[in-house]
Design a protein around this motif. Structure first.
Motif, short mmCIF file in Angstrom:
data_model
loop_
_atom_site.label_atom_id
_atom_site.label_comp_id
_atom_site.label_asym_id
_atom_site.label_seq_id
_atom_site.Cartn_x
_atom_site.Cartn_y
_atom_site.Cartn_z
N LEU A 166 -110.89 9.11 45.21
CA LEU A 166 -109.82 10.04 45.03
C LEU A 166 -109.54 9.91 43.49
O LEU A 166 -109.16 10.89 43.17
CB LEU A 166 -108.66 9.57 45.94
N GLY A 167 -109.15 8.85 43.02
CA GLY A 167 -108.92 8.80 41.64
C GLY A 167 -110.00 9.40 40.84
O GLY A 167 -109.93 9.91 39.85
N ALA A 168 -111.21 9.11 41.06
CA ALA A 168 -112.41 9.58 40.26
C ALA A 168 -112.46 11.09 40.18
O ALA A 168 -112.67 11.94 39.54
CB ALA A 168 -113.89 8.88 40.73
N VAL A 169 -112.07 11.62 41.50
CA VAL A 169 -112.05 13.33 41.68
C VAL A 169 -110.82 13.65 40.70
O VAL A 169 -111.04 14.58 40.06
CB VAL A 169 -111.63 13.54 43.14
N ALA A 170 -109.48 13.11 40.76
CA ALA A 170 -108.54 13.54 39.85
C ALA A 170 -109.00 13.53 38.34
O ALA A 170 -108.70 14.44 37.74
CB ALA A 170 -107.39 12.79 40.22
N LEU A 171 -109.36 12.07 38.01
CA LEU A 171 -109.80 12.06 36.65
C LEU A 171 -110.96 13.06 36.17
O LEU A 171 -110.80 13.61 35.15
CB LEU A 171 -110.28 10.61 36.13
N ALA A 172 -111.85 13.37 36.78
CA ALA A 172 -113.11 13.97 36.60
C ALA A 172 -112.58 15.64 36.65
O ALA A 172 -113.11 16.21 35.82
CB ALA A 172 -114.24 13.85 37.78
N SER A 173 -111.51 15.87 37.58
CA SER A 173 -111.17 17.28 37.41
C SER A 173 -110.28 17.58 36.21
O SER A 173 -110.43 18.59 35.62
CB SER A 173 -110.13 17.57 38.77
N ILE A 174 -109.55 16.66 35.88
CA ILE A 174 -108.62 16.77 34.67
C ILE A 174 -109.88 16.92 33.32
O ILE A 174 -109.43 17.57 32.45
CB ILE A 174 -107.77 15.61 34.41
N ASN A 175 -110.93 16.13 33.38
CA ASN A 175 -111.98 16.06 32.41
C ASN A 175 -112.52 17.41 32.22
O ASN A 175 -112.82 17.93 31.11
CB ASN A 175 -112.78 14.92 32.54
N ILE A 176 -112.86 17.93 33.47
CA ILE A 176 -113.41 19.35 33.34
C ILE A 176 -112.47 20.48 33.12
O ILE A 176 -112.97 21.23 31.94
CB ILE A 176 -114.03 19.66 34.84
N PHE A 177 -111.27 20.59 33.25
CA PHE A 177 -110.54 21.74 33.08
C PHE A 177 -110.22 21.47 31.47
O PHE A 177 -109.94 22.37 30.81
CB PHE A 177 -109.30 21.68 33.95
N GLY A 178 -109.89 20.03 31.13
CA GLY A 178 -109.51 19.98 29.76
C GLY A 178 -110.60 20.17 28.74
O GLY A 178 -110.48 21.06 27.77
N GLY A 179 -111.87 19.91 29.22
CA GLY A 179 -113.15 20.16 28.68
C GLY A 179 -113.19 21.86 28.49
O GLY A 179 -113.68 22.45 27.40
N PHE A 180 -112.91 22.57 29.69
CA PHE A 180 -113.02 24.07 29.25
C PHE A 180 -112.18 24.68 28.36
O PHE A 180 -112.49 25.50 27.68
CB PHE A 180 -112.94 24.79 30.73
N ILE A 181 -110.91 24.11 28.34
CA ILE A 181 -109.89 24.43 27.43
C ILE A 181 -110.31 24.35 25.95
O ILE A 181 -110.11 25.04 25.27
CB ILE A 181 -108.53 23.93 27.88
N VAL A 182 -110.70 22.95 25.79
CA VAL A 182 -111.08 22.69 24.47
C VAL A 182 -112.29 23.63 23.82
O VAL A 182 -112.41 23.78 22.71
CB VAL A 182 -111.41 21.02 24.20
N THR A 183 -113.12 23.56 24.75
CA THR A 183 -114.38 24.59 24.32
C THR A 183 -113.86 25.91 24.07
O THR A 183 -114.18 26.33 23.23
CB THR A 183 -115.34 24.45 25.63
N GLN A 184 -113.27 26.53 24.98
CA GLN A 184 -112.65 27.95 24.52
C GLN A 184 -111.98 27.92 23.44
O GLN A 184 -112.09 28.74 22.54
CB GLN A 184 -111.61 28.18 25.80
N ARG A 185 -110.98 26.93 22.99
CA ARG A 185 -110.45 26.94 21.70
C ARG A 185 -111.26 26.69 20.45
O ARG A 185 -111.22 27.40 19.45
CB ARG A 185 -109.26 25.75 21.68
N MET A 186 -112.51 25.87 20.73
CA MET A 186 -113.50 25.78 19.73
C MET A 186 -114.04 27.02 19.54
O MET A 186 -114.30 27.39 18.35
CB MET A 186 -114.44 24.61 20.02
N LEU A 187 -114.55 27.70 20.38
CA LEU A 187 -115.16 28.97 20.29
C LEU A 187 -114.38 30.02 19.71
O LEU A 187 -114.81 30.86 19.04
CB LEU A 187 -115.73 29.52 21.57
N SER A 188 -113.01 30.05 20.11
CA SER A 188 -112.16 30.88 19.30
C SER A 188 -111.88 30.63 18.02
O SER A 188 -111.69 31.73 17.20
CB SER A 188 -110.98 31.07 20.28
N MET A 189 -112.42 29.76 17.54
CA MET A 189 -112.19 29.19 16.10
C MET A 189 -113.22 29.98 15.11
O MET A 189 -113.34 30.18 14.02
CB MET A 189 -112.20 27.71 15.72
#
Length: 148
Positions: free
Chosen positions: A110-133
């Motif tokens: 359960l902890g791995a699901v929560a942490l990996a979900s945070i990692n996935i969504f955070g990674g998409f947000i950071v990637t989107q911001r990097m591409l917008s640069m």
């Protein structure tokens, strides 16, 4: 091919299958003997902890050197790949969290699901911001990003 040749070939195939089955049984027995506690090559229960700790420390070193040597141009593709890896982690964590009884592996899953979900969504947000640069400022405001 005659009928006698076909029968002979089938007999040889059956004999080869028997030899292969005996070999597989012998290999399974060897693997079972090696996995038994106190067997030759194990450290009487400490083997798993030492091996896991070694892999963890080596992964930390490799991860550190890989991340700090990435050029800025490769950051976005690397983030996309790590998001894909995190999605594989979620699949494994869901399998670990799946048992009916409440065991430590279920809580860790359960902890791995929560942490990996945070990692996935955070990674998409950071990637989107990097591409917008890389987009021109006027194109982002007008919605014409990527068009000429």
């Amino acid at each position: 091919m005659s009928m006698n040749d076909l029968v002979g070939a089938l007999t040889n195939l059956a004999n080869d299958q028997q030899k292969l089955a005996e070999f597989a049984r012998a290999l399974a027995q060897q693997a079972q003997n090696m996995a038994a506690p106190g067997a030759a090559g194990t450290n009487s229960g400490q083997g798993f902890f030492i091996t896991g700790l070694t892999v963890f420390v080596l992964a930390c070193f490799v991860g550190y050197y890989v991340v700090w040597r990435v050029t800025p141009a490769l950051h976005s593709p690397l983030m996309a790949v790590t998001n894909a890896v995190s999605s594989v982690i979620i699949v494994g964590a869901l399998l670990a969290a799946g048992p009916v009884d409440m065991t430590p592996s279920k809580w860790m899953g359960l902890g791995a699901v929560a942490l990996a979900s945070i990692n996935i969504f955070g990674g998409f947000i950071v990637t989107q911001r990097m591409l917008s640069m890389y987009k021109k400022k006027g194109d982002v405001k007008n919605g014409k990003a990527g068009k000429k």
